[in-house]
Each structure stands twice: as C-alpha cells, then as structure tokens.
Enzyme design. Structure first.
Site, short mmCIF file in Angstrom:
data_model
loop_
_atom_site.label_atom_id
_atom_site.label_comp_id
_atom_site.label_asym_id
_atom_site.label_seq_id
_atom_site.Cartn_x
_atom_site.Cartn_y
_atom_site.Cartn_z
N PRO A 188 0.82 -1.21 0.00
CA PRO A 188 0.00 0.00 0.00
C PRO A 188 0.86 1.27 0.00
O PRO A 188 1.98 1.28 0.50
CB PRO A 188 -0.77 -0.12 1.32
CG PRO A 188 0.19 -0.81 2.23
CD PRO A 188 0.99 -1.77 1.36
N PHE A 232 4.77 4.53 2.27
CA PHE A 232 4.81 3.33 1.44
C PHE A 232 5.38 2.14 2.21
O PHE A 232 6.34 2.28 2.95
CB PHE A 232 5.67 3.60 0.20
CG PHE A 232 6.02 2.38 -0.61
CD1 PHE A 232 5.02 1.59 -1.18
CD2 PHE A 232 7.35 2.01 -0.80
CE1 PHE A 232 5.34 0.47 -1.92
CE2 PHE A 232 7.67 0.89 -1.54
CZ PHE A 232 6.67 0.11 -2.10
N HIS A 233 4.75 0.97 2.02
CA HIS A 233 5.24 -0.29 2.58
C HIS A 233 5.43 -1.27 1.44
O HIS A 233 4.46 -1.69 0.80
CB HIS A 233 4.22 -0.84 3.59
CG HIS A 233 4.73 -2.00 4.40
ND1 HIS A 233 5.34 -3.09 3.84
CD2 HIS A 233 4.71 -2.24 5.74
CE1 HIS A 233 5.67 -3.96 4.78
NE2 HIS A 233 5.30 -3.46 5.95
N SER A 234 6.67 -1.66 1.17
CA SER A 234 6.94 -2.57 0.06
C SER A 234 6.68 -4.01 0.45
O SER A 234 6.38 -4.33 1.60
CB SER A 234 8.39 -2.42 -0.39
OG SER A 234 9.26 -3.09 0.50
#
Length: 947
Positions: A785, A803-805
């Site tokens: 997300p 941001f979260h990868s």
C-alpha cells in the site's frame, strides 16, 4: 372566558419579588463563580496582562476572568444562561408596573431593557477570541444602553421612598465609578504603570456589583405582584388524554403498545440493564479473543499453533448431552462467573497464560448464553428479552469502543497505564451476573413440542454463522464500515466521528425486528441486505456507506428470529453455528494473510467471496425459519407469557446507549485547527514508524506509548505502517483515531480493510489538500500500500508519500513496486518526502531505483549504511536533520525522523555540529545518552545535522 373548574384552579403562585431575587442571585453567581474558579485554577495567568504579571498585578479584571479560559468561561456562561429567564420577566414586570395611558416612556424603557438583555447575551457568548469586532459591538451597546435604562428607571420609579433611595445610591455609584475606571485604564494602557490594572480591575468589578444591584431594587416594587398559573381545563388534575393513551388504545394488540403501556418499575429496569451488561461482557470477551490470538502469529511471522484457541467458541456442543445441559442450566450463574476469567486476564503478565484465560472465559460465556437461550426457548417473551440483551450488548460494546477510540477498556490488552477500566468492568460484571441470572422455569431446557423442527438444522446453523460473523466483523466497531468506504482527501464520505450513524442503524435494526418481525424476516428484506452488502463492497464514500447502514439494520433485525429458529433444532445447532462462524472468521483472515497461511492463494483478496457467503448463510437461516402456522402459535404464546420485564425496558436501555453515542460523536468531531511545532522556522519534522499493529512486545495495547514518543519528538508529519486493524483477528481497531485526536493531526487511514493490505496511514499537522491511495504491483506476495498526499505546509504545497513494500522473499514484486513508485515520485512537480519501508541495503539493487535519476529523489543520509527496512527520501526541499530513535518494547522497528525546511532548496550532504543549528531546527535533547523510557538516539547515538 370563565374557568371550567371553579375550585382549585390555581396551580401555583409566586410573589413578584422572587423574580428580582432570583435574577440577582444567579447573576452574582455567574461573576463570583467565575472569579473563584479562576483564582483557584489559573490565578497567575488571569492577573497577567500585556505588560505585567504577578506580583505587580495581583487581582484579575472581569474580562480576564470570564474570557476564554476553561472552566471559568463555562461557569460564567452557565449561570448567565440561567439569568436570562428572570431577566426577561424582570423587564416585563417593570413595564407592567410603570405603563401609563398615553405615555410612551415605559414602552421605550422596556425596549431598551430588552435590547440591553440581548446585547448582554452577545458579549457573553461571542468572546473577543471568537470575533473581536462583534464582541466589542455587543459590549459597547450594553454599556450605552445602561444609561437610558438607569435614567428611565429612576424617572418611572413608583412612589416607594426606600426603592428610590437605593436606586439613586447605586446609580450614582455606578456612574461615579466610571471616572476612576477610565483614569486607571489610561495609567495602565498609555503610561504602563505597574499595578494600575489591578486598581482598574477593582473598579470594573464594582461596576458589576452596582449594575446588578440596581436591578435588584425592583424587589421592593414587585412585592405587590403575584405570578399565578391557573388551570382552565383541568389538565393538571391528571384527567387529560395523553399521546401514549392514544397509542395504547389504537395499537393495543401490537408490540408497540407494550412500550407505551407498561409502567416503569425500577427493579425491572435494573434487570434489563444487568442483562444488557452481560451481553456487553460477552461481546467484549469475544472481540478480545482474536486479538490475543493474533499476537502469536504476529511475532512468529506465520502459523504459531495458538490459532486453535479460536475454536473455544464451540463449547455449546457440550449441551447436546442432556446431563451436561441440565447441569449448566441449573448453575448458569456459576458458568457466567467462570466466564469472567476473560476479564481477569489483564492481571496475567505472560501472553500465553493470558490467552488461555481469555479462551476459557469465551468458552464459558458461549456455553452460558447458549444454555440460557435454549432454556428460555419455550417462552417466546423471555427468549426475546435475552436476545435483545445480547444484541444491545453488542451496541453497547461498539459504543464503548467509539468512546475509547476503537479500544474496549475491559479488554485483556488494556490496563490502568494505557487507559483500561478493567477493575470497574469486572465489578459491574459480577453485580450484573448476580442480578440477572435466576433459575429458569425449564431447568432441562426441553423445547415445546409445538415448536418441533420442520426444516434443516444445518440451514439454521448456517443462519447463525452468518449472523455471528456479520455482527462481529462489521458491527463490533462503529468505524469498520466507514474505513471500508474511505477514499482519502478531500473528504467525500463519513469519518470516524460519524460512527454514531452506524450505531443508530444498529439500534434501528433492533427496533425494526421487534415491531416488524415478519417484514424483517421476509425475502424482500434479505434482498435489500444483499444489495447493501454489494454496495458496501463495490462502492465508496457516502453511497458505499448507505449500503453499510442497510446491512447493519438488517443484521440486528434478524437476530431474534434466527436464534429462536436455531433453538428449535436443539443445542447442537448452536454449536454448529459457532463452528461455521469460526470457519468464516478464518476465511476472513485468509483473504489478507494469504502469503503466510496454507491455501492462502485460493482466498487471496476475495473479501467479496466472504461477503457473499455471509448473505447466503443468512438466506439459509431465513429459509429455516418456522412456517406461518407455527409462528402464529408462538405469537399467541408470546402474548400470554408477556411479563413485566418486557421489551420496553430493553428499549429504554437502548435509547440511553444511543444518546451516549450521540454525545460521543459530538465530543469526537475534529476541530481541524492544528498547529505545527515550529511554525516560525517553517520546519516539517517527518517520521516513519512500523507500529506492529499496536500490540507491544508483552501483548499490551501501545497507542499511548506511541503517542508519547511522537509528541516528545515534536513530529509534524508521520507515516505509520502495519496499521490496518479492522479485522476480527485484530480486534476491529484503528490506532490512528486516537493518535490523530490526541496529537491534533489530520489523518488519512490509507487503503481500507477491504483492500487486503497490512495498512499504511498518514498523520499530519498540516492540512491534507489531496490524497490518493495506491496498491502497487504484487503478483506473488502481499499487497504493497501507498498513500500519496499533498499538504499545505506554511502556504506551500508539499507532497508526502507513505509506502510499505513487499517482503524480502518476493524479489519480482519489490522490483515492480520500485519502478511504480519511482515513476510516481518523478512525476510530482512539488517538493516531496518519502516515508517508507523498502527492504533493501543502501546502494544496492532497488535502492538505485528509489534514489537517483529514475525517481529524482535523494537519501536523507547516504552515509547511513546500517539500514534495511525504513528509509526517508526527499526532493525539492532542504533537509536539515536526521535521527534514529530506539523502539523500546513498543514494536520491532525503530522510529526514523527527519527535519525539513519549507521554501529552501536542497543542500549538500555536509554535516555540522548541533551548536551550529538554530534552536528551532534541533531535535529534543531528552533522547540523548540513556534517553527516556528506553527511547534514545541510537546507531550513531545522536542526531545528524546538515548544512
């Protein structure tokens, strides 16, 4: 017209002088109450003026006392509001007293008195802070109107020497005080003489005493008046027909007549309240079970084995054995008391033991409620009362979470230090059980032969499963469905404070099911519920929320008929219902945890399947409902068995809960007047933190500890990761609500729980002009997300991306995500700050996509080689400082913070010492060395600053 009743037609009479005395007492109370409150709470603040403070100035002025400080202002306004009634009466009686034929002066003075009263309300309730101009207009109008009022009252005074004497003294004192008042004000304002304002304050207070005292003299004139209330139609004799009487007569054969027709007995009302509280405790423990289970796979990063505890709800299967059933029904009070181990769990420090305590409590609670339902199955009215208590208990639980920012204060993850009310909740639970658990007339719990089942028990169990799951997953928190439809800024749908609408829909569903059960259980209503579920799942903003309200109403309306139907098939139906509910709960988790569970890819991102299954389960339950003939027999028996403890008392409890929810909504509505910590330096302090679903290392809720660190680091903008808690397994919570309201920040929750991510949220002291949610490419692993927001920072637009990868194992996912995000950042025309979780080593692999020409982004500190997860990047803005702060036991990840200066260009990577940095650009010193509460600057042991 002559009164109809010649005798006793005077209801009450009051001598006119009491109008004056009441006005005087309440008016003096307003000023003196505010003065005493201010002197006790804020003495040095209210004696301080723009030039001097204590000890040069040692007595407050009227305006400083009653101005904007709480609670002085509230005390003053409260009593002034009470003064208005006697004040209008006083002006009216003075006009009656002084009116003369062909004389216009009494009318003019009455008009002046009315105008003076209204202008008093103006400067009382519109303070100089609210609107300085209008406050002054009202105040000047009041002072100007005082002159004609005073002179007019003197001219119109009746022949009463005593009253005239006091009027002259008080009027002369009032106008005589104006001279020294103006003199000392000039000494203070122009010549800035120390102590002059204190002397001015005494004359100002004297004006108040003389002004109110002047009107108090009317008590001598009003002694000849008497206010009389006369009854011309005999209404006060209790003979008049009331609205409730009309309803009772017209609807005497319908359930609503029981609401209006039954008299209120406090013992019965207390029974209903105790029943509802037991229902509240049931839902509190059930909603805590998944939360305590979740702690273990969270730390194991996969299946832990403790997940088997979710099956403790199937304890109603024990009731299949007649001996066990009889034993439980006879000793249901004991079983209820044993269930309180779920509330006592907060005393246990070891997470595993706490989980077992909660599991045992939930098991006993499910057993007790199932036994009660089955035992009352032959008495429709008593069964309905029990189901009402259970349903309203859910509304009470949701309302409590609404008040406590989605946490329940009696959960086992709460204690006194983080906002828990565990001891009070436990005490009330014991009292409620002792009050409401009494022997049933049917100790064996046998079902009436007239209610022998004619449909499939499996279908009835499916109906229960759909009901339990729908209530738990969607209604156990008022903001769950709001976050399903949340799309970011500008706001186009409901916000968390609108949760009162969800609670109102739930309450409306309860009443709809009570009064219109046949309609509620019709196929048409089921179709409407299905449409609501489709709208909720497929649409956003207010339209999507309309579907949510429709579904909430339906779920609450069918609770009683579905449970009553299941009872007819025997206790095994209840056990199977809970088992199927558990399976649905697991499916509800599988849709997002697909990367960590067996068979996960099959359920990946299929919330729509789970929602469809819920509606189909409810449809199976509706199909299994008793046929019309059987229903008519039950309705006849309902009328015969209706006791004093009828549904009316539960309706009263429901109304109280709904009013509480309404008050909470008002208190929680955002003020949107937030101020950054260092506005003079135009600094943005931005941070990134993975908060591990707001459960700390010891299984305690961590919101308050997160709040403390963010506040002490003076963070203006923060990206929080692993924030999506709106699932059964996570307690249907939302950490961002508490943080945003307590810290005074705007909040974008990020992609909702129906987007199947672990969550990414943005909190900002600066207004969020626009925000967009992104789901980055994730063909194999978990969804990534991102929130892309544009902030109004000191009048300039600045972009922030949270941001979260994906996970380390999914290399292709992370490569695609890096390219997507690099393009997004490169195309932004504004200064941009990235707050992220990247899973890379500095200088290697995808790092060069995130940093460099592809993205035009720079690393906040290229020399910091010891990073893997969290990164702060930037472009088009000056980076001034960077710090890494240890996590203590809050989570498994540190907090990274950067300082940026708006309106200044990017600078070099040259570092400077802290003594070369302006005070407003420095990080707090309390985290140096050993730090505070195990939070300290670590890795390089101090902040880094840049030219």
């Amino acid at each position: 017209m002559a009164p109809k009743f010649k005798e006793g037609d005077t209801v009450v009479s009051v001598n006119g002088r009491w109008v004056s005395w009441l006005h005087t007492i309440v008016a003096y109370s307003a000023f003196i109450g505010a003065l005493v409150t201010g002197m006790c709470l804020h003495y040095q603040k209210i004696v301080e003026n723009e030039y001097y403070g204590y000890p040069q100035e040692w007595f407050p002025s009227v305006s400083a006392t009653i101005g904007d400080r709480y609670p002085e202002r509230a005390v003053f306004q409260f009593f002034i509001a009470m003064t208005s009634g006697p004040r209008f009466l006083l002006v009216f009686l003075w006009y009656i007293l002084t009116a003369r034929p062909k004389s216009k002066l009494p009318q003019i003075i009455a008009g002046v008195g009315l105008f003076r009263t209204l202008s008093c309300g103006g400067w009382t309730y519109v303070t100089s802070t609210d609107d300085h101009g209008w406050h002054d207009i009202f105040m000047i109008s009041y002072v100007v109107a005082t002159l004609p009022w005073t002179l007019g009252c003197l001219a119109l005074s009746p022949h009463n020497p005593k009253a005239v004497k006091y009027r002259k003294i008080l009027a002369g004192s009032f106008f005589g005080t104006l001279v020294p008042l103006v003199y000392f004000f000039i000494q203070h304002k122009i010549h800035k003489v120390p102590g002059a304002y204190t002397i001015y304050a005494f004359f100002e207070w004297a004006l108040i005493l003389f002004d109110v005292g002047f009107d108090a003299v009317t008590a001598f004139d009003f002694e000849g008046f008497e206010l009389v209330v006369r009854d011309l139609k005999g209404s006060s004799r209790g003979n008049a027909q009331q609205f409730a009487d009309d309803i009772l007569e017209k609807e005497k054969d319908k359930p609503i007549a029981k609401i209006y027709g039954s008299g209120l007995l406090w013992t019965e009302a207390l029974d209903a309240a105790a029943d509802v509280y037991n229902g509240y405790v049931f839902w509190s423990m059930l909603t805590s079970l998944g939360l305590t289970v979740w702690y273990f796979p969270l730390w194991h990063m996969g299946i832990s084995g403790y997940e088997v505890m979710v099956m403790c709800t199937v304890s109603p299967f024990l009731l299949v054995n007649a001996s066990v059933r009889s034993l439980v029904i006879r000793h249901v009070r004991l079983v209820h008391l044993l269930s309180l181990s779920g509330l006592l769990a907060f005393l246990l420090k070891t997470p595993e033991v706490r989980l077992f305590s909660v599991g045992f409590g939930v098991s006993m609670s499910c057993l007790a409620w199932s036994a009660i339902w089955y035992a009352e199955g032959s008495q429709a009215s008593r069964l309905e009362s029990r189901v009402l208590a259970w349903s309203i208990g859910l509304i009470a639980s949701s309302t409590t979470k609404f008040a406590f920012w989605t946490n329940n204060p009696i959960w086992p993850i709460m204690h006194a230090e983080n906002g828990g009310w565990n001891k009070l909740g436990l005490l009330l639970a014991i009292l409620a059980i002792l009050r409401s658990t009494r022997p049933t007339n049917n100790a064996r719990g046998d079902v009436d032969p007239a209610d022998s089942p004619r449909t499939s028990s499996t279908l009835a169990s499916l109906g229960l499963a759909g009901l339990f799951f729908g209530m738990h997953s969607l209604l156990s928190d008022s903001s769950t469905m709001i976050l399903w439809v949340w799309e970011g800024f500008p706001v186009r749908g409901p916000i968390a404070a609108n949760g009162v609408l969800t609670i109102a829909a739930m309450g409306g569903g309860v009443l709809f099911g009570m009064f219109f059960q046949e309609v509620a259980t019709s196929w048409t209503s089921l179709l409407l519920a299905g449409i609501g579920a489709f709208i909720l799942t497929s649409y956003h903003n207010w339209f999507g929320y309309m579907g949510a309200l429709l579904l909430a109403t339906y779920l609450m309306a069918v609770a009683n008929p579905l449970i009553s139907s299941a009872i007819r098939h025997g206790p095994g139906t209840l056990g199977l219902g809970f088992l199927l509910y558990n399976i649905t709960v697991l499916a509800h988790v599988w849709v997002v945890a697909y990367a960590f569970v067996p068979g996960g890819p099959l359920m990946r991102e299929h919330t729509d399947w789970v929602m469809a299954a819920t509606i189909l389960f409810l449809g199976a339950g509706v199909y299994a409902l008793p046929k019309a003939a059987n229903t008519n027999r039950r309705r006849t028996r309902y009328a015969k068995n209706l006791s004093n403890r009828s549904a009316s008392y539960y309706t009263y409890v429901l109304l109280i809960v709904e009013l509480i929810a309404l008050a909470i909504s008002y208190l929680r509505f955002p003020t949107n007047d937030y101020i950054p910590y260092h506005k003079d330096e135009k600094v943005i302090t931005a941070g990134i933190w993975t908060i591990h679903f707001s459960l700390d290392n010891d299984m305690w809720s961590s919101e308050r500890r997160i709040r403390d660190l963010v506040k002490e680091l003076e963070v203006d903008v923060i990206g929080l990761l692993e924030t999506d808690l709106q699932r059964i397994i996570m307690g249907n919570r939302d950490t961002t609500q508490f943080l945003a309201e307590d810290l005074g920040m705007y909040v974008d929750y990020g992609p909702g729980p129906n987007k199947h991510t672990w969550g990414a949220a943005l909190l900002s002291k600066f207004p969020i002009i626009n925000s967009t949610h992104h789901l980055l490419p994730s063909p194999v692993g978990e969804l990534a997300p991102a929130v892309h927001a544009t902030l109004d920072a000191y009048g300039e637009l600045v972009d922030v991306v949270v941001f979260h990868s994906g996970q380390e194992e999914d290399a292709e996912d992370r490569r695609l995500q890096s390219e997507y995000l690099a393009k997004l950042m490169r195309e932004s025309p504004r200064p941009l700050i990235l707050l992220s979780y990247l899973v890379i080593k500095p200088g290697e692999g995808n790092y060069n996509t995130y940093v460099g020409d592809k993205s035009r982004m720079k690393d906040i500190d290229p020399s910091d080689w010891d990073r893997w997860c969290e990164y702060i990047l930037y472009k088009g803005i000056r980076r001034a400082g960077y710090a890494r702060v240890s996590r203590s036991t809050i989570t498994d990840t540190e907090l990274q913070v950067g300082k940026f200066v708006v309106g200044q260009p990017e600078s070099s990577n040259e570092q400077i010492s802290e003594d070369q940095v302006p005070e407003g650009l420095r990080f707090p010193s309390i985290f140096r060395g050993q730090g505070l509460r195990d939070h300290r600057y670590h890795v390089f042991d101090e902040p880094r600053y840049f030219v």
